[in-house]
Write a protein that holds these residues in place. Sequence first.
Motif, PDB file in Angstrom:
ATOM      1  N   SER A 257      -5.944 -19.301  21.355  1.00  0.00           N
ATOM      2  CA  SER A 257      -6.229 -19.988  20.082  1.00  0.00           C
ATOM      3  C   SER A 257      -6.124 -19.035  18.893  1.00  0.00           C
ATOM      4  CB  SER A 257      -7.612 -20.652  20.120  1.00  0.00           C
ATOM      5  OG  SER A 257      -8.626 -19.701  20.396  1.00  0.00           O
ATOM      6  N   ALA A 258      -6.561 -17.787  19.059  1.00  0.00           N
ATOM      7  CA  ALA A 258      -6.522 -16.828  17.942  1.00  0.00           C
ATOM      8  C   ALA A 258      -5.090 -16.533  17.508  1.00  0.00           C
ATOM      9  CB  ALA A 258      -7.233 -15.537  18.343  1.00  0.00           C
ATOM     10  N   VAL A 259      -4.174 -16.523  18.468  1.00  0.00           N
ATOM     11  CA  VAL A 259      -2.766 -16.264  18.157  1.00  0.00           C
ATOM     12  C   VAL A 259      -2.090 -17.508  17.591  1.00  0.00           C
ATOM     13  CG1 VAL A 259      -0.518 -15.684  19.172  1.00  0.00           C
ATOM     14  CG2 VAL A 259      -2.571 -14.465  19.908  1.00  0.00           C
ATOM     15  N   LEU A 260      -2.367 -18.647  18.200  1.00  0.00           N
ATOM     16  CA  LEU A 260      -1.628 -19.862  17.867  1.00  0.00           C
ATOM     17  C   LEU A 260      -2.165 -20.620  16.666  1.00  0.00           C
ATOM     18  CD1 LEU A 260      -0.974 -21.182  21.483  1.00  0.00           C
ATOM     19  CD2 LEU A 260       0.730 -20.331  19.863  1.00  0.00           C
ATOM     20  N   ALA A 261      -3.468 -20.567  16.428  1.00  0.00           N
ATOM     21  CA  ALA A 261      -4.047 -21.366  15.342  1.00  0.00           C
ATOM     22  C   ALA A 261      -3.407 -21.072  13.980  1.00  0.00           C
ATOM     23  CB  ALA A 261      -5.560 -21.178  15.287  1.00  0.00           C
ATOM     24  N   PRO A 262      -3.144 -19.796  13.608  1.00  0.00           N
ATOM     25  CA  PRO A 262      -2.482 -19.568  12.318  1.00  0.00           C
ATOM     26  C   PRO A 262      -1.090 -20.196  12.247  1.00  0.00           C
ATOM     27  CG  PRO A 262      -3.513 -17.548  13.114  1.00  0.00           C
ATOM     28  CD  PRO A 262      -3.562 -18.527  14.239  1.00  0.00           C
ATOM     29  N   MET A 263      -0.341 -20.183  13.360  1.00  0.00           N
ATOM     30  CA  MET A 263       0.980 -20.806  13.388  1.00  0.00           C
ATOM     31  C   MET A 263       0.867 -22.318  13.249  1.00  0.00           C
ATOM     32  SD  MET A 263       2.888 -18.787  16.483  1.00  0.00           S
ATOM     33  CE  MET A 263       2.500 -17.096  16.878  1.00  0.00           C
ATOM     34  N   VAL A 264      -0.101 -22.884  13.961  1.00  0.00           N
ATOM     35  CA  VAL A 264      -0.297 -24.330  13.893  1.00  0.00           C
ATOM     36  C   VAL A 264      -0.751 -24.739  12.494  1.00  0.00           C
ATOM     37  CG1 VAL A 264      -1.639 -26.274  14.774  1.00  0.00           C
ATOM     38  CG2 VAL A 264      -0.768 -24.547  16.354  1.00  0.00           C
ATOM     39  N   SER A 265      -1.656 -23.974  11.909  1.00  0.00           N
ATOM     40  CA  SER A 265      -2.138 -24.287  10.557  1.00  0.00           C
ATOM     41  C   SER A 265      -0.995 -24.233   9.547  1.00  0.00           C
ATOM     42  CB  SER A 265      -3.244 -23.311  10.146  1.00  0.00           C
ATOM     43  OG  SER A 265      -4.411 -23.511  10.927  1.00  0.00           O
ATOM     44  N   ALA A 266      -0.112 -23.232   9.687  1.00  0.00           N
ATOM     45  CA  ALA A 266       1.048 -23.144   8.790  1.00  0.00           C
ATOM     46  C   ALA A 266       1.931 -24.377   8.929  1.00  0.00           C
ATOM     47  CB  ALA A 266       1.840 -21.877   9.085  1.00  0.00           C
ATOM     48  N   PHE A 267       2.099 -24.856  10.158  1.00  0.00           N
ATOM     49  CA  PHE A 267       2.869 -26.072  10.399  1.00  0.00           C
ATOM     50  C   PHE A 267       2.188 -27.283   9.772  1.00  0.00           C
ATOM     51  CE2 PHE A 267       3.005 -29.771  13.387  1.00  0.00           C
ATOM     52  CZ  PHE A 267       4.270 -30.238  13.028  1.00  0.00           C
ATOM     53  N   LEU A 268       0.900 -27.418   9.993  1.00  0.00           N
ATOM     54  CA  LEU A 268       0.170 -28.568   9.454  1.00  0.00           C
ATOM     55  C   LEU A 268       0.184 -28.572   7.930  1.00  0.00           C
ATOM     56  CD1 LEU A 268      -2.947 -28.684  11.836  1.00  0.00           C
ATOM     57  CD2 LEU A 268      -0.799 -29.944  12.035  1.00  0.00           C
ATOM     58  N   ASP A 269       0.223 -27.378   7.319  1.00  0.00           N
ATOM     59  CA  ASP A 269       0.215 -27.258   5.862  1.00  0.00           C
ATOM     60  C   ASP A 269       1.619 -27.145   5.267  1.00  0.00           C
ATOM     61  OD1 ASP A 269      -2.558 -27.349   5.922  1.00  0.00           O
ATOM     62  OD2 ASP A 269      -2.774 -25.174   5.983  1.00  0.00           O
ATOM     63  N   ASP A 270       2.658 -27.307   6.104  1.00  0.00           N
ATOM     64  CA  ASP A 270       4.055 -27.231   5.655  1.00  0.00           C
ATOM     65  C   ASP A 270       4.400 -25.885   5.026  1.00  0.00           C
ATOM     66  OD1 ASP A 270       5.135 -29.640   6.527  1.00  0.00           O
ATOM     67  OD2 ASP A 270       4.486 -30.744   4.755  1.00  0.00           O
ATOM     68  N   GLU A 271       3.799 -24.823   5.552  1.00  0.00           N
ATOM     69  CA  GLU A 271       4.119 -23.485   5.063  1.00  0.00           C
ATOM     70  C   GLU A 271       5.259 -22.895   5.876  1.00  0.00           C
ATOM     71  OE1 GLU A 271       0.587 -21.200   5.424  1.00  0.00           O
ATOM     72  OE2 GLU A 271      -0.534 -22.348   3.915  1.00  0.00           O
ATOM     73  N   THR A 272       6.096 -22.119   5.235  1.00  0.00           N
ATOM     74  CA  THR A 272       7.147 -21.371   5.931  1.00  0.00           C
ATOM     75  C   THR A 272       6.944 -19.884   5.654  1.00  0.00           C
ATOM     76  OG1 THR A 272       8.635 -21.652   4.043  1.00  0.00           O
ATOM     77  CG2 THR A 272       8.835 -23.235   5.842  1.00  0.00           C
ATOM     78  N   PRO A 273       7.335 -19.015   6.600  1.00  0.00           N
ATOM     79  CA  PRO A 273       7.172 -17.574   6.376  1.00  0.00           C
ATOM     80  C   PRO A 273       7.974 -17.101   5.163  1.00  0.00           C
ATOM     81  CG  PRO A 273       7.644 -18.059   8.687  1.00  0.00           C
ATOM     82  CD  PRO A 273       7.869 -19.328   7.929  1.00  0.00           C
ATOM     83  N   THR A 274       7.449 -16.099   4.500  1.00  0.00           N
ATOM     84  CA  THR A 274       8.151 -15.513   3.368  1.00  0.00           C
ATOM     85  C   THR A 274       9.396 -14.762   3.854  1.00  0.00           C
ATOM     86  OG1 THR A 274       6.079 -15.236   2.171  1.00  0.00           O
ATOM     87  CG2 THR A 274       7.954 -13.914   1.409  1.00  0.00           C
ATOM     88  N   THR A 275      10.514 -14.995   3.186  1.00  0.00           N
ATOM     89  CA  THR A 275      11.754 -14.315   3.561  1.00  0.00           C
ATOM     90  C   THR A 275      11.814 -12.958   2.870  1.00  0.00           C
ATOM     91  OG1 THR A 275      12.904 -16.421   3.797  1.00  0.00           O
ATOM     92  CG2 THR A 275      14.266 -14.451   3.566  1.00  0.00           C
ATOM     93  N   PRO A 276      11.942 -11.874   3.622  1.00  0.00           N
ATOM     94  CA  PRO A 276      11.974 -10.539   2.983  1.00  0.00           C
ATOM     95  C   PRO A 276      13.297 -10.300   2.231  1.00  0.00           C
ATOM     96  CG  PRO A 276      12.406 -10.363   5.343  1.00  0.00           C
ATOM     97  CD  PRO A 276      12.053 -11.805   5.084  1.00  0.00           C
ATOM     98  N   ASP A 277      13.257  -9.427   1.239  1.00  0.00           N
ATOM     99  CA  ASP A 277      14.464  -9.020   0.540  1.00  0.00           C
ATOM    100  C   ASP A 277      15.100  -7.857   1.293  1.00  0.00           C
ATOM    101  OD1 ASP A 277      14.133 -10.859  -1.558  1.00  0.00           O
ATOM    102  OD2 ASP A 277      12.748  -9.493  -2.589  1.00  0.00           O
ATOM    103  N   LEU A 278      16.243  -8.129   1.919  1.00  0.00           N
ATOM    104  CA  LEU A 278      16.898  -7.085   2.718  1.00  0.00           C
ATOM    105  C   LEU A 278      18.004  -6.401   1.952  1.00  0.00           C
ATOM    106  CD1 LEU A 278      17.159  -8.755   6.262  1.00  0.00           C
ATOM    107  CD2 LEU A 278      15.399  -7.222   5.372  1.00  0.00           C
ATOM    108  N   PHE A 279      18.651  -7.124   1.037  1.00  0.00           N
ATOM    109  CA  PHE A 279      19.822  -6.551   0.388  1.00  0.00           C
ATOM    110  C   PHE A 279      19.682  -6.668  -1.142  1.00  0.00           C
ATOM    111  CE2 PHE A 279      21.131  -8.707   4.337  1.00  0.00           C
ATOM    112  CZ  PHE A 279      21.474  -7.594   5.078  1.00  0.00           C
TER     113      PHE A 279
END
Length: 279
Positions: A257-279
């Motif tokens: 639960s500790a690993v998955l809950a943040p991923m599930v919460s991001a899904f429930l809140d329609d959040e996407t990971p921040t895309t890093p600036d590579l170039f």
Amino acid sequence: MKPSRNGHLPINGLSLYHEVYGELGRSKTSPLLLIPGAFMAADSMKSWVSAFAGQRTVIVFDQQGHGRTPDTSREMSYQQFADDAAGLLRALKVERADVMGYSDGGAIALQLALRHPALVSKLVSLSATYRNDGWYPSLSEGNEGQSATAFAGTSVEKAFKEHTPDAAAFDAYLEKMKVLGVNGHNISDEQMRSISAKTMVIIGDADGVKPEHALAMFKLRGGGSEEAAASGVLRDVPAARLVILPATSHIGIFGQSAVLAPMVSAFLDDETPTTPDLF
């Protein structure tokens, strides 16, 4: 944590036990309905309740014959359990909820999204299948060999006999659970595509669920983006998400639960990971 309300409600001929954490109708986020797996009950879900209750209202309940919900003469099916879940949400005056189910609870969540689409906002399938052949054959063989002897002295037997002390009733309950496991459910690809709720599919790489089955679920729910693949950037909130945890079994994933809950919460809140600036 202690529930803000709990007790039994008359649902489809059952005296259905439920718990609510938080206040219904006061949060900006949809309540989250957690559905335990086979032989499990609300008490089994405490780590998951704790993981989510700080952000949203959480509802959990005991299925027919499980925990504090007494068994009846009624047969068992995932479709019927989904109707029970729908009845509970309506009794609690919940118009829409996010739904997360583990194992058998995931099958119930899928059936709930199919049979009562207006009630389900987002759907999380944790170590569950949409067809019987999504499980490795050894699991089906284990269901067929299930007996009362295997449950003697376990918490499953203890919880059942607290509300129904008759030994014959426990045997009847286990027989119905065996039939439920053997029969399973078979949702067609067309039905999977028709589900309106955005979906997150989660398994372990050593799960009872075949990885290729989880991938099929993900694709049928609209997962994957050719545009993101071509650009390397995910610009839009995806329709479906897929998680496969490494070195994780069917039972082991329930402890994550500790690993998955943040991923599930991001899904429930329609959040996407921040895309890093590579170039």
